[in-house]
Design an enzyme around this catalytic site. Structure first.
Site, PDB file in Angstrom:
ATOM      1  N   THR A 155       0.903  -1.139   0.000  1.00  0.00           N
ATOM      2  CA  THR A 155       0.000   0.000   0.000  1.00  0.00           C
ATOM      3  C   THR A 155       0.939   1.184   0.000  1.00  0.00           C
ATOM      4  O   THR A 155       2.094   1.040   0.396  1.00  0.00           O
ATOM      5  CB  THR A 155      -0.827   0.005   1.322  1.00  0.00           C
ATOM      6  OG1 THR A 155      -1.712  -1.094   1.329  1.00  0.00           O
ATOM      7  CG2 THR A 155      -1.630   1.267   1.501  1.00  0.00           C
TER       8      THR A 155
ATOM      9  N   ARG B  23     -13.459  -7.407  -3.180  1.00  0.00           N
ATOM     10  CA  ARG B  23     -12.891  -7.324  -1.825  1.00  0.00           C
ATOM     11  C   ARG B  23     -12.387  -5.910  -1.559  1.00  0.00           C
ATOM     12  O   ARG B  23     -11.674  -5.319  -2.357  1.00  0.00           O
ATOM     13  CB  ARG B  23     -11.738  -8.316  -1.689  1.00  0.00           C
ATOM     14  CG  ARG B  23     -11.024  -8.287  -0.316  1.00  0.00           C
ATOM     15  CD  ARG B  23      -9.794  -7.419  -0.349  1.00  0.00           C
ATOM     16  NE  ARG B  23      -9.013  -7.500   0.882  1.00  0.00           N
ATOM     17  CZ  ARG B  23      -7.964  -6.736   1.170  1.00  0.00           C
ATOM     18  NH1 ARG B  23      -7.569  -5.819   0.299  1.00  0.00           N
ATOM     19  NH2 ARG B  23      -7.303  -6.868   2.293  1.00  0.00           N
ATOM     20  N   VAL B  24     -12.764  -5.358  -0.431  1.00  0.00           N
ATOM     21  CA  VAL B  24     -12.264  -4.036  -0.028  1.00  0.00           C
ATOM     22  C   VAL B  24     -11.473  -4.216   1.254  1.00  0.00           C
ATOM     23  O   VAL B  24     -11.933  -4.893   2.182  1.00  0.00           O
ATOM     24  CB  VAL B  24     -13.426  -3.043   0.191  1.00  0.00           C
ATOM     25  CG1 VAL B  24     -12.911  -1.727   0.748  1.00  0.00           C
ATOM     26  CG2 VAL B  24     -14.169  -2.818  -1.124  1.00  0.00           C
ATOM     27  N   GLY B  25     -10.295  -3.636   1.306  1.00  0.00           N
ATOM     28  CA  GLY B  25      -9.441  -3.782   2.477  1.00  0.00           C
ATOM     29  C   GLY B  25      -9.580  -2.610   3.433  1.00  0.00           C
ATOM     30  O   GLY B  25     -10.553  -1.857   3.426  1.00  0.00           O
ATOM     31  N   ASP B  26      -8.561  -2.448   4.247  1.00  0.00           N
ATOM     32  CA  ASP B  26      -8.562  -1.406   5.278  1.00  0.00           C
ATOM     33  C   ASP B  26      -8.387   0.009   4.712  1.00  0.00           C
ATOM     34  O   ASP B  26      -8.836   0.996   5.299  1.00  0.00           O
ATOM     35  CB  ASP B  26      -7.416  -1.652   6.259  1.00  0.00           C
ATOM     36  CG  ASP B  26      -6.063  -1.619   5.536  1.00  0.00           C
ATOM     37  OD1 ASP B  26      -5.849  -2.475   4.648  1.00  0.00           O
ATOM     38  OD2 ASP B  26      -5.238  -0.726   5.829  1.00  0.00           O
TER      39      ASP B  26
ATOM     40  N   GLY C 241      -4.869  -6.115   5.481  1.00  0.00           N
ATOM     41  CA  GLY C 241      -6.067  -5.299   5.651  1.00  0.00           C
ATOM     42  C   GLY C 241      -7.113  -5.901   6.561  1.00  0.00           C
ATOM     43  O   GLY C 241      -7.749  -5.187   7.350  1.00  0.00           O
TER      44      GLY C 241
ATOM     45  N   THR D 143      -0.450   0.427   6.580  1.00  0.00           N
ATOM     46  CA  THR D 143      -0.210  -0.548   5.521  1.00  0.00           C
ATOM     47  C   THR D 143      -0.101  -1.917   6.174  1.00  0.00           C
ATOM     48  O   THR D 143       0.264  -2.019   7.341  1.00  0.00           O
ATOM     49  CB  THR D 143       1.071  -0.221   4.735  1.00  0.00           C
ATOM     50  OG1 THR D 143       1.438  -1.366   3.935  1.00  0.00           O
ATOM     51  CG2 THR D 143       2.255   0.112   5.631  1.00  0.00           C
ATOM     52  N   GLY D 144      -0.403  -2.948   5.415  1.00  0.00           N
ATOM     53  CA  GLY D 144      -0.283  -4.295   5.958  1.00  0.00           C
ATOM     54  C   GLY D 144      -1.488  -5.138   5.625  1.00  0.00           C
ATOM     55  O   GLY D 144      -2.184  -4.885   4.632  1.00  0.00           O
TER      56      GLY D 144
HETATM   57  N1  GLY Z   1      -3.559  -2.840   3.337  1.00  0.00           N
HETATM   58  C1  GLY Z   1      -4.015  -3.043   2.020  1.00  0.00           C
HETATM   59  C2  GLY Z   1      -5.038  -4.062   1.891  1.00  0.00           C
HETATM   60  O1  GLY Z   1      -5.078  -5.003   2.664  1.00  0.00           O
HETATM   61  O2  GLY Z   1      -5.831  -3.952   0.995  1.00  0.00           O
END
Ligand code: GLY
Length: 310
Positions: free
Chosen positions: A167, A195-198, A221, A218-219
């Site tokens: 990220t 899929r939607v992350g953090d 999600g 970052t990491g």
């Molecule tokens: N941190 C980015 C994701 O997991 O989408």
């Protein structure tokens, strides 16, 4: 108080042969953001410029270097947040846009909403005159090969946290003490479609509040969302912890509570900053007082003058 911008290029294992590209990319991004601050620009302008720069660099998992989903397509997420007003803008699962961070900012500036997703976000982009780019222009040879190799190796969601992440993000404080954050990503390699992350979730992938500070995360999600990592770190700062200690506490909690790894860049309104991570690598750079700090490995803090050529 000295204005500062701190950027990350993702918390993930960086192979030795790619480390120079990552370092050059984050240093160049931090210089771009710092030029905005030095010219009297706002922290919001600085973080958007810094992240935009990394979205245009195919090294990073954002914009034109985005990881591919299970179907081999690019779907991107991004967020911006302004610590002065607590205004934010986010987009998720957008396609065919070179700079999702600009679109997130338009959501904040030009709508009464905070979050647009998928085709609705793309329709909004069209209405704002944001050019659409061919899908192939966001796919690099590297990301295509990683997708092919990962599909061939099979999916194991636990085993490969470390090599699917990435990220980009930035936090900044300007000369008026306003803080801001921006975060952008292509998400996880071979993620499910939709899929939607953090990253675009307020309080997870980023948060900014002039009364406390700003964080870009970052990491992994799914873990970051479980602990709302960005807001958790700011909570620790509200309790009196330093930017560094609060960042470490948030990351340690995420690891012990849900087994998640990641990294953050953090600032407070006084211009204190930190770049911390629990993964083996995180490319990061910070620009303040005409000095550039940067690193990739735990404990690393290299420096050079901003005036020096890259
Ligand atoms: N941190 C980015 C994701 O997991 O989408």
């Amino acid at each position: 108080m000295f204005p500062v911008v701190v950027v990350h290029g993702g918390a993930a294992k960086v192979p030795k042969e790619r480390s120079e590209k990552f370092m050059l990319g984050v240093c160049s991004s931090a210089r771009t953001g710092y030029a905005v601050l030095r010219g009297g620009g706002s922290s919001m302008d600085a973080v958007v410029e810094a992240v935009n720069h990394m979205e245009n660099d195919p090294t990073f998992n954002a914009g034109c270097g985005s990881m591919l989903n299970i179907k081999g397509e690019v779907e991107m997420d991004a967020i911006v947040m302004d610590g002065k007003t607590l205004a934010s803008g986010a987009v998720s699962a957008v396609r065919n846009i070179a700079n999702p961070i600009q679109l997130a900012r338009l959501v904040m500036d030009k709508t009464s909403h905070t979050f647009l997703t998928a085709e609705g976000a793309n329709q909004f982009a069209r209405s704002m005159g944001v050019p659409e780019v061919p899908p192939e222009s966001l796919i690099t040879e590297h990301s295509r090969m990683r997708w092919i190799n990962k599909l061939a190796a099979g999916t194991n969601p636990v085993e490969c946290q470390m090599d699917k992440m990435g990220t980009v993000g930035a936090v900044a404080v300007d000369s008026e003490g306003n803080v801001a954050c921006a975060t952008s990503t292509g998400g996880m390699l071979i993620k499910m479609e939709g899929r939607v992350g953090d990253t675009p979730c307020i309080g997870s992938g980023g948060y900014a509040d002039n009364q406390v500070g700003a964080v870009s995360a970052t990491g992994y999600g799914e873990a970051i969302m479980k602990v709302t990592l960005a807001r958790l770190i700011l909570f620790h700062m509200e309790q009196g912890q330093s930017v560094e200690a609060a960042s470490d506490l948030g990351l340690a909690y995420m690891e012990s509570r849900v087994g998640g790894l990641g990294g953050v860049v953090t600032v407070d309104p006084q211009g204190h900053w930190a770049a911390r991570f629990s993964t083996s690598n995180m490319s990061w750079a910070a620009a303040q007082k005409d000095t550039l700090h940067y690193g990739l490995h735990p404990g690393e803090d290299l420096t050079q003058s901003i005036e020096d050529p890259l």
